[in-house]
Design a protein around this motif. Sequence first.
Motif, PDB file in Angstrom:
ATOM      1  N   MET A  39       2.352 -17.593 -26.770  1.00  0.00           N
ATOM      2  CA  MET A  39       2.842 -18.799 -26.109  1.00  0.00           C
ATOM      3  C   MET A  39       2.481 -18.808 -24.628  1.00  0.00           C
ATOM      4  SD  MET A  39       4.109 -21.560 -26.799  1.00  0.00           S
ATOM      5  CE  MET A  39       5.445 -22.652 -26.996  1.00  0.00           C
ATOM      6  N   ILE A  40       2.444 -17.633 -24.008  1.00  0.00           N
ATOM      7  CA  ILE A  40       2.090 -17.563 -22.593  1.00  0.00           C
ATOM      8  C   ILE A  40       0.665 -18.053 -22.386  1.00  0.00           C
ATOM      9  CG2 ILE A  40       1.661 -15.998 -20.662  1.00  0.00           C
ATOM     10  CD1 ILE A  40       4.051 -14.354 -21.674  1.00  0.00           C
ATOM     11  N   GLN A  41      -0.256 -17.635 -23.258  1.00  0.00           N
ATOM     12  CA  GLN A  41      -1.642 -18.057 -23.093  1.00  0.00           C
ATOM     13  C   GLN A  41      -1.765 -19.573 -23.173  1.00  0.00           C
ATOM     14  OE1 GLN A  41      -5.181 -15.899 -24.535  1.00  0.00           O
ATOM     15  NE2 GLN A  41      -5.550 -17.689 -25.822  1.00  0.00           N
ATOM     16  N   ILE A  42      -1.003 -20.213 -24.048  1.00  0.00           N
ATOM     17  CA  ILE A  42      -1.063 -21.670 -24.175  1.00  0.00           C
ATOM     18  C   ILE A  42      -0.641 -22.326 -22.867  1.00  0.00           C
ATOM     19  CG2 ILE A  42      -0.054 -23.669 -25.349  1.00  0.00           C
ATOM     20  CD1 ILE A  42       0.034 -21.883 -27.875  1.00  0.00           C
ATOM     21  N   SER A  43       0.437 -21.832 -22.267  1.00  0.00           N
ATOM     22  CA  SER A  43       0.899 -22.381 -20.990  1.00  0.00           C
ATOM     23  C   SER A  43      -0.135 -22.169 -19.895  1.00  0.00           C
ATOM     24  CB  SER A  43       2.222 -21.724 -20.584  1.00  0.00           C
ATOM     25  OG  SER A  43       3.218 -21.986 -21.535  1.00  0.00           O
ATOM     26  N   VAL A  44      -0.742 -21.002 -19.882  1.00  0.00           N
ATOM     27  CA  VAL A  44      -1.769 -20.700 -18.873  1.00  0.00           C
ATOM     28  C   VAL A  44      -2.983 -21.598 -19.084  1.00  0.00           C
ATOM     29  CG1 VAL A  44      -3.333 -18.917 -18.008  1.00  0.00           C
ATOM     30  CG2 VAL A  44      -0.955 -18.346 -18.517  1.00  0.00           C
ATOM     31  N   LEU A  45      -3.398 -21.789 -20.319  1.00  0.00           N
ATOM     32  CA  LEU A  45      -4.542 -22.674 -20.597  1.00  0.00           C
ATOM     33  C   LEU A  45      -4.258 -24.088 -20.111  1.00  0.00           C
ATOM     34  CD1 LEU A  45      -5.647 -21.513 -24.141  1.00  0.00           C
ATOM     35  CD2 LEU A  45      -7.047 -21.481 -22.066  1.00  0.00           C
ATOM     36  N   LYS A  46      -3.085 -24.593 -20.417  1.00  0.00           N
ATOM     37  CA  LYS A  46      -2.731 -25.952 -19.994  1.00  0.00           C
ATOM     38  C   LYS A  46      -2.760 -26.046 -18.466  1.00  0.00           C
ATOM     39  CE  LYS A  46       0.318 -29.724 -20.941  1.00  0.00           C
ATOM     40  NZ  LYS A  46       1.569 -30.139 -20.448  1.00  0.00           N
ATOM     41  N   PHE A  47      -2.208 -25.051 -17.792  1.00  0.00           N
ATOM     42  CA  PHE A  47      -2.220 -25.017 -16.329  1.00  0.00           C
ATOM     43  C   PHE A  47      -3.652 -25.009 -15.793  1.00  0.00           C
ATOM     44  CE2 PHE A  47      -2.519 -22.516 -12.437  1.00  0.00           C
ATOM     45  CZ  PHE A  47      -1.667 -23.216 -11.590  1.00  0.00           C
ATOM     46  N   LEU A  48      -4.506 -24.160 -16.363  1.00  0.00           N
ATOM     47  CA  LEU A  48      -5.893 -24.065 -15.909  1.00  0.00           C
ATOM     48  C   LEU A  48      -6.651 -25.373 -16.102  1.00  0.00           C
ATOM     49  CD1 LEU A  48      -6.800 -20.499 -17.206  1.00  0.00           C
ATOM     50  CD2 LEU A  48      -6.546 -21.204 -14.813  1.00  0.00           C
ATOM     51  N   VAL A  49      -6.410 -26.050 -17.215  1.00  0.00           N
ATOM     52  CA  VAL A  49      -7.069 -27.338 -17.470  1.00  0.00           C
ATOM     53  C   VAL A  49      -6.577 -28.382 -16.466  1.00  0.00           C
ATOM     54  CG1 VAL A  49      -7.268 -29.244 -19.122  1.00  0.00           C
ATOM     55  CG2 VAL A  49      -7.541 -26.887 -19.897  1.00  0.00           C
ATOM     56  N   GLU A  50      -5.286 -28.372 -16.183  1.00  0.00           N
ATOM     57  CA  GLU A  50      -4.738 -29.343 -15.228  1.00  0.00           C
ATOM     58  C   GLU A  50      -5.280 -29.104 -13.819  1.00  0.00           C
ATOM     59  OE1 GLU A  50      -0.528 -28.851 -15.776  1.00  0.00           O
ATOM     60  OE2 GLU A  50      -0.512 -30.102 -17.570  1.00  0.00           O
ATOM     61  N   LYS A  51      -5.437 -27.846 -13.430  1.00  0.00           N
ATOM     62  CA  LYS A  51      -5.883 -27.512 -12.078  1.00  0.00           C
ATOM     63  C   LYS A  51      -7.408 -27.485 -11.932  1.00  0.00           C
ATOM     64  CE  LYS A  51      -1.793 -27.229 -10.568  1.00  0.00           C
ATOM     65  NZ  LYS A  51      -1.251 -28.356  -9.838  1.00  0.00           N
ATOM     66  N   GLY A  52      -8.120 -27.444 -13.057  1.00  0.00           N
ATOM     67  CA  GLY A  52      -9.578 -27.421 -13.016  1.00  0.00           C
ATOM     68  C   GLY A  52     -10.163 -28.202 -14.174  1.00  0.00           C
ATOM     69  N   PRO A  53      -9.991 -29.518 -14.174  1.00  0.00           N
ATOM     70  CA  PRO A  53     -10.484 -30.333 -15.288  1.00  0.00           C
ATOM     71  C   PRO A  53     -11.980 -30.149 -15.514  1.00  0.00           C
ATOM     72  CG  PRO A  53      -9.282 -31.681 -13.694  1.00  0.00           C
ATOM     73  CD  PRO A  53      -9.431 -30.320 -13.100  1.00  0.00           C
ATOM     74  N   GLY A  54     -12.369 -30.159 -16.775  1.00  0.00           N
ATOM     75  CA  GLY A  54     -13.780 -30.070 -17.135  1.00  0.00           C
ATOM     76  C   GLY A  54     -14.264 -28.657 -17.400  1.00  0.00           C
ATOM     77  N   ARG A  55     -13.357 -27.691 -17.415  1.00  0.00           N
ATOM     78  CA  ARG A  55     -13.771 -26.311 -17.694  1.00  0.00           C
ATOM     79  C   ARG A  55     -14.155 -26.161 -19.167  1.00  0.00           C
ATOM     80  NH1 ARG A  55      -9.838 -22.213 -14.342  1.00  0.00           N
ATOM     81  NH2 ARG A  55      -9.744 -23.439 -12.447  1.00  0.00           N
ATOM     82  N   THR A  56     -15.092 -25.253 -19.393  1.00  0.00           N
ATOM     83  CA  THR A  56     -15.531 -24.960 -20.759  1.00  0.00           C
ATOM     84  C   THR A  56     -14.655 -23.865 -21.357  1.00  0.00           C
ATOM     85  OG1 THR A  56     -17.074 -23.250 -20.055  1.00  0.00           O
ATOM     86  CG2 THR A  56     -17.928 -25.512 -20.172  1.00  0.00           C
ATOM     87  N   GLU A  57     -14.832 -23.629 -22.655  1.00  0.00           N
ATOM     88  CA  GLU A  57     -14.066 -22.578 -23.335  1.00  0.00           C
ATOM     89  C   GLU A  57     -14.332 -21.207 -22.721  1.00  0.00           C
ATOM     90  OE1 GLU A  57     -15.411 -23.284 -27.304  1.00  0.00           O
ATOM     91  OE2 GLU A  57     -13.863 -24.792 -27.671  1.00  0.00           O
ATOM     92  N   ILE A  58     -15.590 -20.906 -22.415  1.00  0.00           N
ATOM     93  CA  ILE A  58     -15.902 -19.590 -21.862  1.00  0.00           C
ATOM     94  C   ILE A  58     -15.329 -19.455 -20.457  1.00  0.00           C
ATOM     95  CG2 ILE A  58     -18.209 -20.185 -20.993  1.00  0.00           C
ATOM     96  CD1 ILE A  58     -17.086 -16.824 -22.549  1.00  0.00           C
ATOM     97  N   GLU A  59     -15.351 -20.512 -19.685  1.00  0.00           N
ATOM     98  CA  GLU A  59     -14.752 -20.454 -18.346  1.00  0.00           C
ATOM     99  C   GLU A  59     -13.252 -20.209 -18.425  1.00  0.00           C
ATOM    100  OE1 GLU A  59     -17.810 -23.411 -15.947  1.00  0.00           O
ATOM    101  OE2 GLU A  59     -16.116 -24.286 -17.019  1.00  0.00           O
ATOM    102  N   LEU A  60     -12.596 -20.859 -19.357  1.00  0.00           N
ATOM    103  CA  LEU A  60     -11.157 -20.663 -19.530  1.00  0.00           C
ATOM    104  C   LEU A  60     -10.852 -19.263 -20.039  1.00  0.00           C
ATOM    105  CD1 LEU A  60     -10.399 -24.182 -21.010  1.00  0.00           C
ATOM    106  CD2 LEU A  60      -9.568 -23.306 -18.810  1.00  0.00           C
ATOM    107  N   ALA A  61     -11.650 -18.779 -20.982  1.00  0.00           N
ATOM    108  CA  ALA A  61     -11.448 -17.422 -21.502  1.00  0.00           C
ATOM    109  C   ALA A  61     -11.607 -16.393 -20.388  1.00  0.00           C
ATOM    110  CB  ALA A  61     -12.419 -17.136 -22.640  1.00  0.00           C
ATOM    111  N   ARG A  62     -12.624 -16.553 -19.554  1.00  0.00           N
ATOM    112  CA  ARG A  62     -12.851 -15.603 -18.456  1.00  0.00           C
ATOM    113  C   ARG A  62     -11.768 -15.682 -17.395  1.00  0.00           C
ATOM    114  NH1 ARG A  62     -19.375 -16.422 -18.204  1.00  0.00           N
ATOM    115  NH2 ARG A  62     -19.837 -14.999 -19.918  1.00  0.00           N
ATOM    116  N   ALA A  63     -11.208 -16.872 -17.184  1.00  0.00           N
ATOM    117  CA  ALA A  63     -10.126 -17.017 -16.211  1.00  0.00           C
ATOM    118  C   ALA A  63      -8.883 -16.237 -16.651  1.00  0.00           C
ATOM    119  CB  ALA A  63      -9.785 -18.490 -16.023  1.00  0.00           C
ATOM    120  N   ILE A  64      -8.704 -16.097 -17.949  1.00  0.00           N
ATOM    121  CA  ILE A  64      -7.531 -15.384 -18.474  1.00  0.00           C
ATOM    122  C   ILE A  64      -7.828 -13.915 -18.735  1.00  0.00           C
ATOM    123  CG2 ILE A  64      -5.940 -15.216 -20.438  1.00  0.00           C
ATOM    124  CD1 ILE A  64      -6.182 -18.280 -20.681  1.00  0.00           C
TER     125      ILE A  64
END
Length: 66
Positions: free
Chosen positions: A1-26
């Motif tokens: 559940m934490i990862q889901i919240s972090v993903l949502k936060f990352l998308v909101e703060k950096g719209p247009g990120r790809t899956e690999i960019e989001l995976a690397r951010a986490i």
Amino acid sequence: MIQISVLKFLVEKGPGRTEIELARAIHGESAYQQQVNQDLRMLVDREAVERRGGGGPEEPYRYYPR
């Protein structure tokens, strides 16, 4: 559940990120997109984020807030 919240936060703060960019951010530079695919799909199904793109190497999926 934490990862889901972090993903949502990352998308909101950096719209247009790809899956690999989001995976690397986490998970760091050695991350791979499959580590976030299921959770991103869940966010799309719940209409929490929007997915755009064709999903291939030339036009990867990009995620935007809804």
